[in-house]
Motif scaffolding. Structure first.
Motif: not given
Length: 829
Positions: A776-795
């Protein structure tokens, strides 16, 4: 209503003197009589006086070793009276309600005799094998409900046990009824006291000659009751006068300072709670082996001060023997002065006088849904007796809202005693003859719940796992192989396990940051959902978490109930598998040990509501297959962003830190497994305990961080729960509609591959082969760990306006291993 002046017995005063002085009633006979018996007045149109035993453990709290010892000694005398063959074939029958524990103790003294007691409680599915009347009793009709009717059909002696042998009518009625159906050559009548008149004694001898059988009598003392002319009418007037005077006196205010806490003794599975349906020597051996551990759990639950005070173990009407044996065992292991008595149906006048046997009484409504309808019940000589703790022992049928009501037994006790512990023993109901033919396993075939530290890193009282331990089986498969097999239809996702994700140091730091940031929010949601459950679902819920994501939530809800209300709620974890339903054997176990109406299923969060629908369908199917209903399909969750349930702490889609990790935040337990070669028709679903990950276990850290915030959020929880209870919480299922829309818009055409919400998206990143993440546009800290996992898996992470969830994880709909890059990370589109 409480009648409760402070009372302690005066030294050297006979507790029948008050009645003797006013009515002229007296005891004539053995010198031991006045030591064994006192007198009181009853509200009964058939008999004015009541012989009150000092050693029976019914109306007068007594040392449990004294109570059991008197019955055991009588049993030894019976054994000595009989030949070895007669002792081996004897059956003991006790009378409800007063002599159920005495009869059981006599059977203990005999050693090898099975035991049955009469009952005033009809039991569905159990046909009476006989019945008789007790003419002078407050409740006259008795039923005999042996699980095996052949118990009464043997030719060996029948030993009949009652607390007093007053006229002999009850014994004559019993023997006459049973002898017509199951004739035998010998009967032994056992009582603490024989108070028959010479004329009544002659009746029994004549009856024995009439049926051609030998009848022996074994008692601890004998004598007669001297009853002057007109004693019944005079006694009734005296009762009326004192009750009218008591009603006119204002009662002093009750202190209401006592706490009530539930203690789970882990009563052995399948062990009868008493002799209502028969209690065999094998049952006796099982109980003897289990008593030390149960008494240790009870001793551990006692407040520290109780070790130097007075503790009363209070049984419940016909449930006398189990509380007696618990009290007897407790007496051996604590420094406190332990006493034992039980509640009763019998209405007796209370008079605060050292020369009267019933000094005080507590009055409360019946709480076991009795067949003869609602009415008053009583606990005598408890108020004002100086007890620091009362351990109230009831069977599960009696663990009802009436027990926990403001005027119920627990509240009455808590008004007089600082600490009340509630012990609930499972009500034993014999299995129907068809039970072994039911699909799956019968409760008798199922094991006890697994508990830590043998299975899981949770404390043993935090959760019992209704699972099969598959820790020694290799079940893990590479994520890509699992995904291909699942999507091709070659395997179900529950037939294997993903390799446990080992988080990087950066990711672990994110978990701790997320926990610190969201602990208050978590604690508030835990408190709110628990308050709603207690207010709307049951005052004594049985929490059943859906393993494994629901289990940390169930533990926290249990902790909140103890923190806020002093309740020790049972908590179990069971398996539910999408497309396969909930574990039917776990349901059978729960139904055998608890009222299904009290079961509250618990999960962490809702996504699109698939598990909510799965559970409802599975419970409907279970009711059809097993004939067991009453389970409520409504799940209680911390967060309901999908608007799928009515019982929740919030509908915000926020980060629940336990979703960030796998087993290392869930007691080191794997996701559940259901595979035909590992889980048979009589087994619980399986799971693994990853003992080797103990060094990385954050389960206690997570639980303690959240529960430490309970005091700080108490006011916020009170406000939030109040708002939710007053709000319209009807599910709208808007999450399901959003998932269907996303599935079509992105060309997936399978809602099972769309995982909405922070928790479900995290699961996709940890367990499946992800395609992309919608944020969701503007989602903040609740997604920090998801963004890290996505970066690690190239998603890729794609921001979307007006997304009803904080994020949505998408699994590629056409995955094969060939669709991945050489590094096995991202799915090639």
């Amino acid at each position: 209503m409480d009648e409760r002046p402070p009372a302690r017995e005066g030294a050297g005063t006979w507790t029948g003197a008050w009645v003797a002085d006013r009515l002229g009633v007296g005891l004539v006979g053995d010198e031991k009589l006045t030591g064994l018996l006192g007198l009181a007045l009853r509200r009964n149109p058939k008999r004015a006086h009541l012989l009150v035993s000092h050693v029976l453990g019914k109306h007068v709290p007594q040392s449990p070793s004294v109570v059991h010892g008197h019955g055991f000694a009588l049993g030894r005398r019976v054994r000595d009276l009989l030949s070895a063959e007669e002792a081996r074939t004897a059956v003991v029958l006790g009378y409800a309600e007063t002599a159920t524990g005495l009869g059981h103790s006599v059977a203990d003294g005999l050693g090898t005799a099975p035991y049955l007691h009469s009952t005033r409680r009809p039991v569905d599915g159990v046909a009476p094998a006989g019945g008789f009347e007790e003419s002078h009793s407050h409740a006259t009709s008795h039923l005999l409900l042996p699980a095996d009717p052949a118990l009464l059909a043997g030719r060996g002696p029948l030993v009949l046990v009652d607390d007093e042998f007053s006229t002999g009518n009850t014994v004559l009625n019993t023997v006459r009824t049973l002898h017509e159906r199951y004739p035998r050559g010998r009967y032994v009548v056992v009582a603490l006291v024989d108070m028959r008149s010479p004329a009544d004694a002659g009746r029994l001898a004549r009856f024995a000659r009439e049926i051609g059988a030998r009848v022996d009598l074994v008692t601890a003392a004998s004598g007669t009751v001297r009853l002057p002319e007109g004693v019944l009418e005079k006694g009734q007037r005296l009762v009326a006068e004192h009750e009218a005077a008591a009603a006119a006196r204002p009662l002093p205010p009750a202190s209401a300072a006592g706490t009530v806490r539930r203690v789970d003794l882990r009563w052995p599975r399948g062990l009868p709670d008493g002799g209502r349906h028969g209690f065999t020597p094998a049952h006796r051996a099982r109980l003897e082996s289990a008593l030390p551990a149960m008494a240790a759990r009870l001793a551990e639950a006692l407040p520290a001060a109780a070790d130097h005070g007075r503790v009363l173990v209070l049984g419940f009407e016909e449930l006398m023997y189990a509380p007696l044996r618990l009290a007897h065992e407790l007496e051996q292991v604590v420094g406190a002065e332990v006493r034992y008595s039980t509640t009763t149906r019998s209405p007796v006048l209370a008079v605060d006088d050292p020369g009267y046997a019933i000094r005080t009484r507590l009055v409360f409504p019946a709480h076991d849904d009795p067949a003869d309808g609602p009415g008053e019940r009583y606990a005598y000589n408890v108020a004002g007796a100086g007890f620091d703790t009362v351990v109230a022992v009831v069977d599960s049928r009696a663990d009802t809202p009436a027990l926990h009501a403001p005027d119920g037994l627990l509240a009455r006790l808590a008004a007089h005693v600082p600490h009340v512990l509630l012990v609930v023993v499972p009500s034993h109901v014999p299995a129907a003859p068809s039970a072994p033919d039911l699909p799956g396993g019968s409760p008798a075939m199922l094991p006890e719940p697994l508990r830590g530290p043998a299975f899981s890193s949770y404390a043993p009282d935090e959760v019992g796992w209704l699972l099969r331990d598959l820790s020694d089986v290799t079940l893990e498969a590479p994520t890509e192989e699992r995904e291909e097999a699942i999507q091709s239809g070659g395997a179900h996702y529950a037939e294997s396990l993903p390799v446990e994700y080992q988080p990087s140091e950066e990711y672990q730091d994110l978990f701790h940051e997320a926990l610190a940031a969201s602990a208050d929010r978590m604690a508030q949601a835990v408190g709110a959902v628990t308050e709603i459950v207690l207010a709307e679902r049951s005052p004594r819920p049985v929490l059943v978490s859906l393993a494994r994501a629901g289990t940390p939530v169930g533990v926290l809800m249990r902790r909140w109930a103890r923190f806020r209300h002093g309740l020790d709620l049972p908590h179990y974890a069971v398996s539910i598998v999408r497309g396969r339903g909930i574990d039917a054997n776990a349901l059978r176990w729960l139904a055998a040990h608890h009222d299904p109406a009290d079961v509250v299923f618990v999960d962490g969060w809702t996504g699109k509501g698939a598990i909510t629908r799965e559970l409802a369908a599975a419970l409907d199917a279970f009711e059809v297959s097993d004939g067991i209903g009453g389970f409520d399909p409504e799940i209680a969750v911390l967060a309901d962003p999908g608007s799928c349930v009515r019982t929740y702490g919030t509908r915000d889609d926020f980060l629940i830190p336990s979703a960030c990790l796998n087993s290392t935040v869930s007691g080191l337990i794997s996701r559940t497994v259901l595979r035909a070669d590992l889980v048979g028709p009589h087994d619980f679903h399986g799971a693994k305990f990853y003992r080797e990950l103990a060094g990385a276990d954050l389960s206690p850290v997570f639980l303690d961080a959240v529960s430490a915030r309970f005091p700080e959020v108490l006011d916020a929880v009170t406000a939030q729960a109040g708002e939710l209870l007053a709000a319209d919480r009807t599910p709208t299922w808007e999450g399901w509609a959003a998932v269907e829309r996303i599935s079509e818009e992105y060309g997936i055409h399978d809602v099972n591959l769309v995982k909405p919400g922070v928790g479900e998206t995290t699961r996709v990143m940890l367990r499946r082969v992800p395609w992309k993440v919608l944020a969701r546009a503007g989602a903040g800290a609740d997604l920090t760990h998801v963004r890290l996992l996505a970066d690690q898996r190239g998603v890729p992470v794609e921001e979307v306006a007006d997304l009803p969830y904080t994020c949505v994880g998408l699994i590629h709909p056409r995955y094969t291993r060939g669709a991945t890059g050489a590094d096995g990370r991202a799915v090639a589109v």
